[in-house]
Motif scaffolding. Structure first.
Motif, PDB file in Angstrom:
ATOM      1  N   HIS A  51       0.843  -1.204   0.000  1.00 58.12           N
ATOM      2  CA  HIS A  51       0.000   0.000   0.000  1.00 58.12           C
ATOM      3  C   HIS A  51       0.877   1.253   0.000  1.00 58.12           C
ATOM      4  O   HIS A  51       0.733   2.125  -0.859  1.00 58.12           O
ATOM      5  CB  HIS A  51      -0.925  -0.021   1.236  1.00 58.12           C
ATOM      6  CG  HIS A  51      -1.738   1.234   1.408  1.00 58.12           C
ATOM      7  ND1 HIS A  51      -3.093   1.250   1.242  1.00 58.12           N
ATOM      8  CD2 HIS A  51      -1.367   2.514   1.724  1.00 58.12           C
ATOM      9  CE1 HIS A  51      -3.539   2.494   1.441  1.00 58.12           C
ATOM     10  NE2 HIS A  51      -2.506   3.268   1.747  1.00 58.12           N
ATOM     11  N   GLU A  52       1.807   1.312   0.942  1.00 59.97           N
ATOM     12  CA  GLU A  52       2.647   2.517   1.058  1.00 59.97           C
ATOM     13  C   GLU A  52       3.563   2.684  -0.154  1.00 59.97           C
ATOM     14  O   GLU A  52       3.795   3.803  -0.611  1.00 59.97           O
ATOM     15  CB  GLU A  52       3.479   2.469   2.351  1.00 59.97           C
ATOM     16  CG  GLU A  52       2.661   2.409   3.644  1.00 59.97           C
ATOM     17  CD  GLU A  52       1.714   3.591   3.830  1.00 59.97           C
ATOM     18  OE1 GLU A  52       1.973   4.671   3.273  1.00 59.97           O
ATOM     19  OE2 GLU A  52       0.697   3.418   4.539  1.00 59.97           O
TER      20      GLU A  52
ATOM     21  N   HIS B  13       2.037   4.457  -2.988  1.00 62.85           N
ATOM     22  CA  HIS B  13       2.144   5.915  -2.837  1.00 62.85           C
ATOM     23  C   HIS B  13       3.530   6.406  -3.290  1.00 62.85           C
ATOM     24  O   HIS B  13       3.641   7.418  -3.971  1.00 62.85           O
ATOM     25  CB  HIS B  13       1.942   6.335  -1.375  1.00 62.85           C
ATOM     26  CG  HIS B  13       0.537   6.152  -0.867  1.00 62.85           C
ATOM     27  ND1 HIS B  13      -0.570   6.458  -1.610  1.00 62.85           N
ATOM     28  CD2 HIS B  13       0.067   5.713   0.328  1.00 62.85           C
ATOM     29  CE1 HIS B  13      -1.670   6.221  -0.895  1.00 62.85           C
ATOM     30  NE2 HIS B  13      -1.303   5.757   0.286  1.00 62.85           N
TER      31      HIS B  13
ATOM     32  N   GLU C 233      -5.642   6.679  -2.313  1.00 66.31           N
ATOM     33  CA  GLU C 233      -5.811   5.607  -1.330  1.00 66.31           C
ATOM     34  C   GLU C 233      -6.479   4.385  -1.964  1.00 66.31           C
ATOM     35  O   GLU C 233      -6.163   3.244  -1.626  1.00 66.31           O
ATOM     36  CB  GLU C 233      -6.610   6.104  -0.119  1.00 66.31           C
ATOM     37  CG  GLU C 233      -5.920   7.222   0.664  1.00 66.31           C
ATOM     38  CD  GLU C 233      -4.535   6.841   1.184  1.00 66.31           C
ATOM     39  OE1 GLU C 233      -4.154   5.650   1.164  1.00 66.31           O
ATOM     40  OE2 GLU C 233      -3.809   7.763   1.609  1.00 66.31           O
TER      41      GLU C 233
ATOM     42  N   TYR D 244     -11.350   4.298   3.151  1.00 68.16           N
ATOM     43  CA  TYR D 244     -10.390   3.477   2.399  1.00 68.16           C
ATOM     44  C   TYR D 244     -11.130   2.401   1.603  1.00 68.16           C
ATOM     45  O   TYR D 244     -10.836   2.159   0.442  1.00 68.16           O
ATOM     46  CB  TYR D 244      -9.377   2.822   3.343  1.00 68.16           C
ATOM     47  CG  TYR D 244      -8.297   3.770   3.825  1.00 68.16           C
ATOM     48  CD1 TYR D 244      -7.070   3.834   3.177  1.00 68.16           C
ATOM     49  CD2 TYR D 244      -8.511   4.598   4.924  1.00 68.16           C
ATOM     50  CE1 TYR D 244      -6.077   4.699   3.614  1.00 68.16           C
ATOM     51  CE2 TYR D 244      -7.525   5.462   5.368  1.00 68.16           C
ATOM     52  CZ  TYR D 244      -6.317   5.516   4.712  1.00 68.16           C
ATOM     53  OH  TYR D 244      -5.341   6.381   5.135  1.00 68.16           O
TER      54      TYR D 244
HETATM   55 ZN   LIG Z   1      -2.361   5.318   2.005  1.00 67.14          ZN
END
Ligand SMILES: [Zn+2]
Length: 426
Positions: free
Chosen positions: A292-293, A296, A312, A364
């Protein structure tokens, strides 16, 4: 007259020094002095050159691993600062910068600091420009505030935190600013942990490497960068503030800037992002969290103007594709149905940027559903192109609407109504 001091790329002509000097308040100036710089202006100009030389020496010390040189200009009377600077030096060497340099921005005036350090006090905002190999694709900038005083005709650094509260978010809270660290490395991964926390550091390298592989597999953008994960026993690292969060998050990805906000543009220029792990979640760092990170991070340099539901949602999309690969489609389908049944009715529109991270609804989940829906409607490659376009050009709502409409045939409003009647294909 063109006398120039050239030292490692920093060049000041006499003219420039005089311009700097004129920008500063001058105590007294009699009319007879107008033709030549006043004594104060001359002293200010001299100080600027001397402090530049100190900053240059500090950068050279890091590059050559010379601790004594790094400490040369630290106030010998401030033992606490000397000890802290030794830690900083060791950390900077451990990071292994490809490039590092410091420059003076503007002088700052603070009565309390002046009172504490005396009449020669020179408090200055300093820009640290650096590049971590592979992690930073271009040099990036972070802020510091240094306090210099003049001891017997010589400028020394006597404090490094007097300006901290007046600087931008995350200033002087970089991974190397907070106590002795240890750096672990993988082919495209750099992990900073507390010194001696080696085992955890290695484990995070492994998880980050797997997370990176998932991002490469499930997000079409070909991103070749490396990931910097910071997992320290600190609740405030860079702009991550885990202590005063309403809803606790396990990790965050915070921007790096090739040009700081307010320098050339109000928003600054985002170069990339580093991942910071919540200290309480360090034992639970896994590839799912990190994928997930890392999504980004792998999209950070596009510009950062995409709406949060898309940022997100995309990160959740990648991370859930990873879960699907491990545990099959059952769990994902079940979760998708829960978002439709339980989370969707608690909202009346797509989650907005304002208040997104404070929202108690499952924003989310809904964002993820929106991306799932878009992938089904226009295909993953087109969703990725939509993302890029919005990240680069979605600077206001009108631009966002135009881009979303032209690339998906939907507005945020019609995307929302489509989601309300969305029945996933199983
Ligand atoms: Zn995030």
């Amino acid at each position: 007259m063109a006398v120039a001091l050239v030292s490692g790329g920093v060049a000041y002509t006499v003219e420039e020094r005089e311009r700097d000097a004129r920008d500063r308040p001058v105590a007294t100036q009699t009319p007879t002095q107008t033709a030549t710089p006043s004594r104060t202006a001359t002293a200010v100009a001299a100080r600027r050159v001397e402090v530049d030389t100190i900053l240059l020496r500090r950068a050279q010390a890091v590059q050559t691993g010379n601790e004594a040189l790094f400490l040369t200009d630290v106030d010998p009377a401030n033992k606490k600062l000397i000890a802290a600077q030794k830690v900083l030096f060791a950390n900077l060497v451990e990071i292994g910068f490809q490039e590092i340099g410091y420059s003076q921005a503007e002088e700052r005036f603070n009565a309390a600091v002046m009172k504490a350090h005396g009449r020669t006090t020179y408090l200055v905002r300093v820009l640290m420009r650096y590049q971590i190999p592979q992690v930073d694709v271009a040099p990036v900038t972070t802020e510091l505030g240094y306090t210099f005083i003049n001891r017997a005709g010589r400028w020394v650094l006597t404090d490094d935190d007097d300006l901290d509260t007046d600087l931008g978010p995350g200033a002087h809270q970089e991974a190397w600013d907070l106590g002795r660290i240890e750096v672990l490395r993988g082919p495209r991964v750099l992990v900073a942990v507390e010194k001696g926390d080696t085992k955890r550091g290695r484990a995070i390298v492994t998880e980050a490497t797997e997370g990176l592989a998932e991002v490469s597999s499930y997000w079409p953008r070909k991103w070749r960068g490396s990931v910097f994960v910071i997992a320290l026993d600190e609740s405030e690292v860079r702009d991550a503030r885990f202590a005063d969060e309403d809803i606790e998050s396990a990790a965050s990805a915070g921007s790096t800037f090739s040009s700081l906000p307010g320098a050339d543009t109000a928003d600054g220029t985002v170069a990339g992002a580093y991942i910071v792990i919540n200290p309480n979640e360090r034992d639970r760092v896994d590839e799912i969290l990190l994928s997930h990170e890392i999504t980004h991070v792998a999209t950070a340099d596009l510009g950062g103007y995409e709406p949060l539901w898309l940022a997100e949602g995309a990160a959740e999309y990648v991370s859930w594709r990873g879960i699907e690969a491990i545990s099959g489609p059952g769990e994902v389908g079940k979760w998708e149905q829960e978002v439709i049944d339980d989370a969707m009715p608690t909202l009346s529109a797509l989650p907005t940027d304002a208040g997104f991270y404070q929202n108690s609804a499952d924003v989310y989940g809904v964002s993820w559903l929106a991306v799932r829906y878009l992938v089904q409607r226009i295909g993953l490659d087109h969703v990725e192109e939509l993302y890029e376009d919005l990240a680069m050009h979605g600077t206001d709502q009108a631009s966002r609407d135009r881009i979303l409409l032209s690339r998906s045939g939907l507005t945020e409003a019609t995307l929302w109504t489509s989601l309300q009647s969305y029945r996933p294909q199983r």
